[in-house]
Design an enzyme around this catalytic site. Structure first.
Site, PDB file in Angstrom:
ATOM      1  N   MET A  30       0.850  -1.203   0.000  1.00 58.77           N
ATOM      2  CA  MET A  30       0.000   0.000   0.000  1.00 58.77           C
ATOM      3  C   MET A  30       0.884   1.251   0.000  1.00 58.77           C
ATOM      4  O   MET A  30       0.409   2.347   0.310  1.00 58.77           O
ATOM      5  CB  MET A  30      -0.930  -0.014   1.217  1.00 58.77           C
ATOM      6  N   GLY A  31       2.166   1.077  -0.347  1.00 55.84           N
ATOM      7  CA  GLY A  31       3.048   2.233  -0.455  1.00 55.84           C
ATOM      8  C   GLY A  31       3.600   2.663   0.897  1.00 55.84           C
ATOM      9  O   GLY A  31       3.532   1.919   1.875  1.00 55.84           O
ATOM     10  N   ASN A  32       4.176   3.889   0.927  1.00 61.72           N
ATOM     11  CA  ASN A  32       4.876   4.398   2.115  1.00 61.72           C
ATOM     12  C   ASN A  32       5.928   3.369   2.545  1.00 61.72           C
ATOM     13  O   ASN A  32       5.928   2.889   3.682  1.00 61.72           O
ATOM     14  CB  ASN A  32       3.893   4.705   3.250  1.00 61.72           C
ATOM     15  N   HIS A  37       9.345  -3.546   3.358  1.00 62.33           N
ATOM     16  CA  HIS A  37       8.894  -3.731   1.971  1.00 62.33           C
ATOM     17  C   HIS A  37      10.082  -4.065   1.064  1.00 62.33           C
ATOM     18  O   HIS A  37       9.966  -4.875   0.146  1.00 62.33           O
ATOM     19  CB  HIS A  37       8.230  -2.455   1.444  1.00 62.33           C
ATOM     20  N   ASP A 152       2.374  -9.457   9.134  1.00 61.73           N
ATOM     21  CA  ASP A 152       0.924  -9.633   9.007  1.00 61.73           C
ATOM     22  C   ASP A 152       0.649 -11.134   8.923  1.00 61.73           C
ATOM     23  O   ASP A 152       0.281 -11.660   7.869  1.00 61.73           O
ATOM     24  CB  ASP A 152       0.424  -8.883   7.762  1.00 61.73           C
ATOM     25  N   GLN A 155      -2.813 -12.280   7.829  1.00 66.92           N
ATOM     26  CA  GLN A 155      -2.996 -11.959   6.406  1.00 66.92           C
ATOM     27  C   GLN A 155      -2.293 -12.997   5.534  1.00 66.92           C
ATOM     28  O   GLN A 155      -2.850 -13.470   4.526  1.00 66.92           O
ATOM     29  CB  GLN A 155      -2.436 -10.565   6.123  1.00 66.92           C
ATOM     30  N   LEU A 186       8.949  -3.024  11.751  1.00 63.92           N
ATOM     31  CA  LEU A 186       8.719  -1.877  10.863  1.00 63.92           C
ATOM     32  C   LEU A 186       7.295  -1.942  10.307  1.00 63.92           C
ATOM     33  O   LEU A 186       6.799  -3.009   9.943  1.00 63.92           O
ATOM     34  CB  LEU A 186       9.725  -1.865   9.713  1.00 63.92           C
ATOM     35  N   SER A 187       6.654  -0.790  10.264  1.00 62.71           N
ATOM     36  CA  SER A 187       5.280  -0.684   9.761  1.00 62.71           C
ATOM     37  C   SER A 187       5.062   0.752   9.315  1.00 62.71           C
ATOM     38  O   SER A 187       5.574   1.686   9.954  1.00 62.71           O
ATOM     39  CB  SER A 187       4.294  -1.015  10.890  1.00 62.71           C
TER      40      SER A 187
HETATM   41  O1  PAF Z   1      -0.119  -5.814   3.570  1.00 62.90           O
HETATM   42  C1  PAF Z   1      -0.520  -4.889   2.827  1.00 62.90           C
HETATM   43  O2  PAF Z   1       0.162  -3.885   2.590  1.00 62.90           O
HETATM   44  C2  PAF Z   1      -1.896  -5.005   2.214  1.00 62.90           C
HETATM   45  O3  PAF Z   1      -2.790  -5.620   3.096  1.00 62.90           O
HETATM   46  C3  PAF Z   1      -1.897  -5.687   0.848  1.00 62.90           C
HETATM   47  C4  PAF Z   1      -1.431  -7.130   0.949  1.00 62.90           C
HETATM   48  C5  PAF Z   1      -0.997  -4.934  -0.114  1.00 62.90           C
HETATM   49  C6  PAF Z   1      -3.311  -5.697   0.268  1.00 62.90           C
HETATM   50  O4  PAF Z   1      -3.815  -4.420   0.117  1.00 62.90           O
END
Ligand code: PAF
Length: 282
Positions: A30-32, A37, A152, A155, A186-187
């Protein structure tokens, strides 16, 4: 690195890569972007010739009163970081591109069981939004593999279950949590913390580590979890849940060996999650 915003252009570039016989890895975000990442991009880079990142702040996975509007949008910095990390292609669609009929009319993917409890209990509908957008991105990109962070944890379990249930030929790679020097995972949401809150936040990881050590040395789970809960509260963190589960998120039994501790806390209006795997004694 090319940035594409529309679906036909994405399909054309990916079709060309596939015809060249390249393996395609997807990194949905989701960027940032932070170093967590970039670890996903590095894991993707090791496994595929073509790394495709996506940046989409997915409204379908935010509940009423959550931080959809406040969620940081930092496209230019993200583009530079992705390019430096070796990403070939960024897909950054608008909401109307992915959900042209609007959110209410959108067909959804609902994953059962593994979405119940933990974050699923406090964020109703959240995982339906995640599985729907990730399923859509899988369909658009048709990657050989996709990388997700282990921070996550639930998730990741939801995505694995979706891939299994829908027979999607995509390898799901879980990438270890990247932590700050003081242990805080980190988040993007860490950026919401005030200086004082940021100073208390590492208590989440410290509490999980203490709990892991107690559980691995055979201390009773419910007593240890109660102490952990009290430790979080004493540090000014408001616990949402603190649970011990099997690695596939079922309740532990006497025969469980490999397990995971999962926690979510609130610090002011910011919600932080973390987890730690452990081995229970015989
Ligand atoms: O983990 C995330 O950043 C989001 O939940 C994802 C997997 C990109 C889905 O929008």
């Amino acid at each position: 690195m090319r940035t594409l915003r529309d679906i036909p252009a994405l399909r054309e570039v990916l079709g060309n890569a596939r015809r060249r016989g390249e393996r395609i890895a997807l990194v949905p975000t989701m960027g940032n972007l932070h170093d967590g990442h970039l670890a996903l991009v590095a894991a993707a880079r090791e496994r595929a010739e073509m790394v495709v990142a996506t940046i989409f702040v997915n409204p379908l996975q935010f509940g009423a009163g959550e931080d959809l509007d406040a969620y940081p949008r930092t496209l230019e910095e993200d583009q530079s970081r992705l390019e430096a990390a070796g990403c070939e292609l960024l897909f950054a669609p608008d909401t109307s591109t992915l959900y042209p009929r609007g959110l209410e009319a959108q067909t959804r993917i609902v994953v059962p069981e593994v979405t119940e409890g933990l974050c699923g209990a406090s964020r109703p509908g959240h995982f339906d939004g995640v599985s729907t957008v990730v399923g859509m991105l899988f369909n658009l990109v048709q990657p050989d593999l996709a990388c997700f962070g282990e921070k996550d944890y639930q998730q990741l379990a939801v995505i694995r279950r979706m891939v299994t249930d829908l027979h999607l030929p995509i390898e799901i790679v879980g990438v270890p949590i990247v932590r700050a020097a003081d242990g805080l995972a980190l988040s993007s949401r860490n950026g919401y913390l005030s200086t004082e809150q940021r100073a208390s936040a590492p208590c989440l990881y410290a509490t999980l580590c203490r709990l892991r050590d107690k559980l691995e040395s055979g201390t009773d789970a419910s007593t240890s979890l109660a102490h952990g809960w009290a430790d979080l509260q004493a540090a000014g963190l408001d616990p949402d849940y603190l649970k011990l589960r099997t690695c596939d998120l079922r309740p532990v039994t006497t025969s469980t060996r490999e397990a995971v501790l999962l926690a979510a806390v609130r610090l002011g209006s910011t919600r932080l999650i973390d987890n730690l795997t452990l081995t229970l004694p015989h």
